[in-house]
Design a protein around this motif. Structure first.
Motif, mmCIF file in Angstrom:
data_model
loop_
_atom_site.group_PDB
_atom_site.id
_atom_site.type_symbol
_atom_site.label_atom_id
_atom_site.label_comp_id
_atom_site.label_asym_id
_atom_site.label_seq_id
_atom_site.Cartn_x
_atom_site.Cartn_y
_atom_site.Cartn_z
ATOM 1 N N ARG A 1 -9.018 -4.147 5.741
ATOM 2 C CA ARG A 1 -7.989 -2.960 6.775
ATOM 3 C C ARG A 1 -6.380 -4.342 6.515
ATOM 4 O O ARG A 1 -5.444 -3.869 6.118
ATOM 5 N N GLU A 2 -6.946 -5.721 5.717
ATOM 6 C CA GLU A 2 -5.582 -6.614 6.412
ATOM 7 C C GLU A 2 -4.777 -6.393 5.175
ATOM 8 O O GLU A 2 -3.807 -6.842 5.192
ATOM 9 N N ASP A 3 -5.962 -6.044 4.006
ATOM 10 C CA ASP A 3 -5.644 -6.028 2.399
ATOM 11 C C ASP A 3 -4.418 -4.972 1.944
ATOM 12 O O ASP A 3 -3.621 -4.982 1.429
ATOM 13 N N ILE A 4 -5.104 -3.886 2.977
ATOM 14 C CA ILE A 4 -4.278 -2.048 2.948
ATOM 15 C C ILE A 4 -2.941 -2.418 3.562
ATOM 16 O O ILE A 4 -2.157 -2.524 3.425
ATOM 17 N N ASP A 5 -2.942 -2.595 4.602
ATOM 18 C CA ASP A 5 -1.603 -3.158 5.703
ATOM 19 C C ASP A 5 -1.227 -3.614 4.775
ATOM 20 O O ASP A 5 0.211 -3.625 4.547
ATOM 21 N N TYR A 6 -1.818 -4.638 3.741
ATOM 22 C CA TYR A 6 -0.385 -6.129 2.645
ATOM 23 C C TYR A 6 0.063 -5.196 1.597
ATOM 24 O O TYR A 6 1.299 -5.191 1.501
ATOM 25 N N ILE A 7 -0.489 -4.156 1.495
ATOM 26 C CA ILE A 7 -0.279 -3.767 0.663
ATOM 27 C C ILE A 7 0.466 -2.189 0.098
ATOM 28 O O ILE A 7 2.073 -2.357 -0.209
ATOM 29 N N HIS A 8 0.571 -1.551 1.666
ATOM 30 C CA HIS A 8 1.837 -0.401 2.627
ATOM 31 C C HIS A 8 2.988 -1.085 2.876
ATOM 32 O O HIS A 8 4.004 -0.728 1.779
ATOM 33 N N GLY A 9 2.428 -2.416 3.162
ATOM 34 C CA GLY A 9 4.081 -3.501 3.836
ATOM 35 C C GLY A 9 4.790 -3.945 2.197
ATOM 36 O O GLY A 9 6.306 -3.548 1.747
ATOM 37 N N TYR A 10 3.917 -4.018 1.155
ATOM 38 C CA TYR A 10 4.736 -4.740 0.479
ATOM 39 C C TYR A 10 5.276 -3.250 -1.163
ATOM 40 O O TYR A 10 6.237 -2.942 -1.351
ATOM 41 N N ALA A 11 4.669 -2.116 -0.610
ATOM 42 C CA ALA A 11 4.765 -1.203 -2.213
ATOM 43 C C ALA A 11 5.887 -0.867 -1.030
ATOM 44 O O ALA A 11 6.815 0.401 -1.785
ATOM 45 N N SER A 12 6.586 -0.623 -0.058
ATOM 46 C CA SER A 12 7.137 0.106 0.569
ATOM 47 C C SER A 12 8.878 -0.175 0.726
ATOM 48 O O SER A 12 9.883 0.293 1.562
ATOM 49 N N LYS A 13 8.687 -0.952 0.139
ATOM 50 C CA LYS A 13 10.282 -1.618 -1.308
ATOM 51 C C LYS A 13 10.516 -1.461 -1.821
ATOM 52 O O LYS A 13 11.785 -1.226 -2.094
ATOM 53 N N LEU A 14 9.190 -0.374 -2.431
ATOM 54 C CA LEU A 14 9.985 -0.580 -4.358
ATOM 55 C C LEU A 14 10.016 0.887 -3.803
ATOM 56 O O LEU A 14 10.192 2.160 -2.399
#
Length: 230
Positions: free
Chosen positions: A16-29
Motif C-alpha cells: 500500500r505504501e508503494d501504491i500511495d507513493y505512485i499515486h502521489g507522484y502521478a498526481s503532479k503529472l
C-alpha cells in the motif's frame, strides 16, 4: 511459440505504501487522452505525438510516468524491474531484456454520458516496431506489464483478458475452418485484481481491457525491451 504460462501473475506484489507513493507522484503529472499510433509507430509510446485518438479502438486517459526522474523512488523502480526478471525466468520465456520504457499511468472510467465506459479492444504491444533504447541501440518490446493500482471493489468491468488460441488450432481437422474464439479468451482471475498485483506477459500476446461499467480502474502499464528478435 507455445508456453505453459502466457501471463505471470503475482497478487499483492506492491505494498500500500508503494501504491500511495505512485499515486502521489502521478498526481503532479499531466493527464492526456490515450492514443493509438500509425503503422510506423507503437500504439503506446511516450512522446507518440503523431498518433491519434479513436474511440472505436481505445477510450481512456493516461499520464506518462518517467521512472528515470532522479526524484522518483529508485528502489521502487528496481523492485518492479526485478519482479519482471523473476517472471521472465519462472515462466520459461527467458527473453533477453535490458531496457524499460516510460510507464503509462492509465485511467479506465465509467462514462455515463458516453455509449460505453472506457476500454481498449484487442491488440498487441509489439508488431515489429523498433525502439532506440537508452543505450542508443535498436530494441524490440518483449515483455509487457500491468500493475493494479485500484481496489477491485472500486469498479466493475475493466477486465484484463488475453487470447490463448492454440487449443483451438489443435482441434482443427482437415478442411474444418471453424473456430470458437470465446474458448480462447482468458480473463485475469479475481485474486490478481487485488490492488498491487502485477501481471506480465509477452508483448506479442493479444489482449484487451473490457469496458468499465462502474467506478474507475487505475493501473501502471509498462514495456520491457531487448535486442531485436533474430
Amino acid at each position: 511459440m507455445l508456453y505453459n504460462t502466457y501471463c505471470s501473475i503475482t497478487p499483492n506484489f506492491l505494498s500500500r505504501e508503494d501504491i500511495d507513493y505512485i499515486h502521489g507522484y502521478a498526481s503532479k503529472l499531466e493527464t492526456i487522452d490515450a492514443r493509438i499510433g500509425f503503422k510506423s509507430k507503437d500504439q503506446d509510446a511516450a512522446g507518440n505525438t503523431d498518433g491519434n485518438t479513436d474511440n472505436k479502438i481505445r477510450q481512456s486517459t493516461n499520464k506518462w510516468l518517467d521512472h528515470n526522474d532522479p526524484e522518483f523512488n529508485q528502489e521502487l523502480k528496481q523492485k518492479i524491474f526485478d519482479g519482471m526478471m523473476a517472471a521472465n525466468k519462472m515462466s520459461g520465456w527467458n527473453y533477453d531484456v535490458n531496457d524499460m520504457e516510460t510507464w503509462q499511468y492509465t485511467y479506465y472510467k465509467h462514462q455515463p454520458d458516453l455509449p460505453t465506459g472506457d476500454y481498449y479492444t484487442w491488440h498487441t504491444d509489439h508488431g515489429g516496431e523498433t525502439h532506440i533504447g537508452q543505450d542508443g541501440m535498436p530494441h524490440h518490446r518483449k515483455i509487457s506489464m500491468t500493475i493494479q493500482l485500484s481496489d477491485p471493489l472500486e469498479y466493475e468491468g475493466g477486465k484484463f483478458q488475453w487470447l490463448e488460441p492454440n487449443p483451438q488450432f489443435d482441434k482443427i481437422k482437415f478442411g474444418d475452418k471453424k473456430l470458437d474464439i470465446d474458448t480462447a479468451v482468458r480473463t485475469l482471475p479475481f485474486s490478481a485484481q487485488a490492488i498491487g498485483s502485477i501481471c506480465l506477459f509477452p508483448s506479442w500476446l493479444y489482449h484487451q481491457v473490457t469496458p468499465v461499467t462502474r467506478g474507475t480502474r487505475v493501473s501502471i502499464v509498462g514495456w520491457y525491451n531487448g535486442p531485436p528478435w533474430t
